[in-house]
Write an enzyme that holds these catalytic residues in place. Structure first.
Site, short mmCIF file in Angstrom:
data_model
loop_
_atom_site.label_atom_id
_atom_site.label_comp_id
_atom_site.label_asym_id
_atom_site.label_seq_id
_atom_site.Cartn_x
_atom_site.Cartn_y
_atom_site.Cartn_z
N ASP A 74 37.46 40.12 -18.27
CA ASP A 74 37.20 38.58 -17.72
C ASP A 74 36.93 38.86 -16.35
OD1 ASP A 74 37.13 35.97 -18.07
OD2 ASP A 74 38.94 35.80 -17.10
N ASP A 167 24.28 38.19 -10.06
CA ASP A 167 23.68 39.39 -9.23
C ASP A 167 22.96 39.14 -8.35
OD1 ASP A 167 25.55 41.43 -10.60
OD2 ASP A 167 24.02 42.06 -11.90
P1 IMP Z 1 33.19 36.18 -18.39
O1 IMP Z 1 34.10 37.50 -17.99
O2 IMP Z 1 32.29 36.61 -19.68
O3 IMP Z 1 34.07 35.17 -18.58
O4 IMP Z 1 31.94 35.78 -17.55
C1 IMP Z 1 32.25 35.78 -16.30
C2 IMP Z 1 31.12 35.01 -15.27
O5 IMP Z 1 30.99 35.84 -14.16
C3 IMP Z 1 29.64 35.12 -16.04
O6 IMP Z 1 29.06 33.83 -15.47
C4 IMP Z 1 29.03 36.07 -15.48
O7 IMP Z 1 27.60 36.03 -15.77
C5 IMP Z 1 29.55 36.34 -14.14
N1 IMP Z 1 29.71 37.63 -13.83
C6 IMP Z 1 30.86 38.71 -14.18
N2 IMP Z 1 30.45 39.89 -13.88
C7 IMP Z 1 29.33 39.74 -13.24
C8 IMP Z 1 28.44 40.76 -12.74
O8 IMP Z 1 28.72 42.13 -12.56
N3 IMP Z 1 27.46 40.25 -11.94
C9 IMP Z 1 26.91 38.90 -12.27
N4 IMP Z 1 27.65 38.18 -12.81
C10 IMP Z 1 28.88 38.51 -13.40
#
Ligand code: IMP
Length: 208
Positions: A74, A167
């Site tokens: 997460d 990103d």
């Molecule tokens: P989840 O962990 O799938 O709930 O997603 C978390 C949110 O943070 C999503 O909108 C992802 O796109 C964003 N997110 C998580 N890790 C990254 C990353 O490494 N780069 C860009 N966005 C991230």
């Protein structure tokens, strides 16, 4: 060799897990493992959400063979000027019905929020908690959660095309480029998920 089922179908994330754990065993997405369950991520912390997801998916396995591990992460972005938001709500930030929104919509919302606070950028960090759930060689249950952070700042314009999610808006400390402007190998070495996965690797090494 181990077998890892990643509790996600997010191609961006699966690629990063594969790059970081591929040498330790086979890395599969949930879809590749034919698991449809999508546990809700409604806890208040990244740690709780990751562990809840990994446990729920592990419990769907027909048997619990040694060497098969569920990995759930997460993650999200915490922005100082927004009081740590969107945090655990990062995936749903732009959503009106609490379902995941598109990356484009989430980035647009973050840009609007920064502008509404009258700032072009803010200190921020990506956070990832990765939970590992599996069965040890003596039949014992393994549960481990690691947390990694990547410090930097968010800006109010998109730059670059690599990566995913936020990103294009995030410049890590020590770089001038966003994570979407650098090569994936560079991101992988800096990322919150990489830092958490290093701890997971160390935990797995102790089980070998
Ligand atoms: P989840 O962990 O799938 O709930 O997603 C978390 C949110 O943070 C999503 O909108 C992802 O796109 C964003 N997110 C998580 N890790 C990254 C990353 O490494 N780069 C860009 N966005 C991230």
């Amino acid at each position: 060799m181990f077998q890892f089922i990643i509790a996600s179908n997010n191609e961006g994330k699966i690629k990063e897990f594969r790059a970081m754990l591929g040498d330790l065993g086979r890395v599969m997405s949930q879809r590749e493992a034919n698991i449809r369950l999508e546990p809700e991520e409604n806890a208040q912390s990244f740690e709780e959400n990751a562990l809840k997801k990994a446990k729920a998916i592990f419990n769907t396995l027909p048997r619990e063979p040694y060497g098969t591990f569920i990995l759930a992460d997460d993650s999200g972005i915490c922005v100082d000027v927004l009081g740590g938001e969107p945090g655990v709500r990062s995936a749903r930030y732009a959503s009106k019905n609490d379902k995941n929104a598109t990356d484009e919509a989430n980035r647009y919302k973050l840009i609007q929020e920064l502008r509404s606070h009258g700032v072009p950028s803010s200190p921020a960090r990506f956070v990832a908690c990765v939970a590992l759930v599996g069965m040890g060689a003596r039949g014992e249950r393994i549960e481990f959660v690691a947390r990694g952070e990547c410090e930097g700042r968010v800006i109010d314009e998109e730059r670059g095309k690599n990566g995913f999610g936020y990103d294009r808006l995030f410049i890590p400390d020590g770089l001038e480029e966003t994570l979407a402007e650098v090569a994936p190998e560079i991101k992988n070495r800096l990322s919150h998920r990489y830092k958490a996965l290093l701890q997971v690797r160390a935990h797995l090494a102790a089980l070998m």
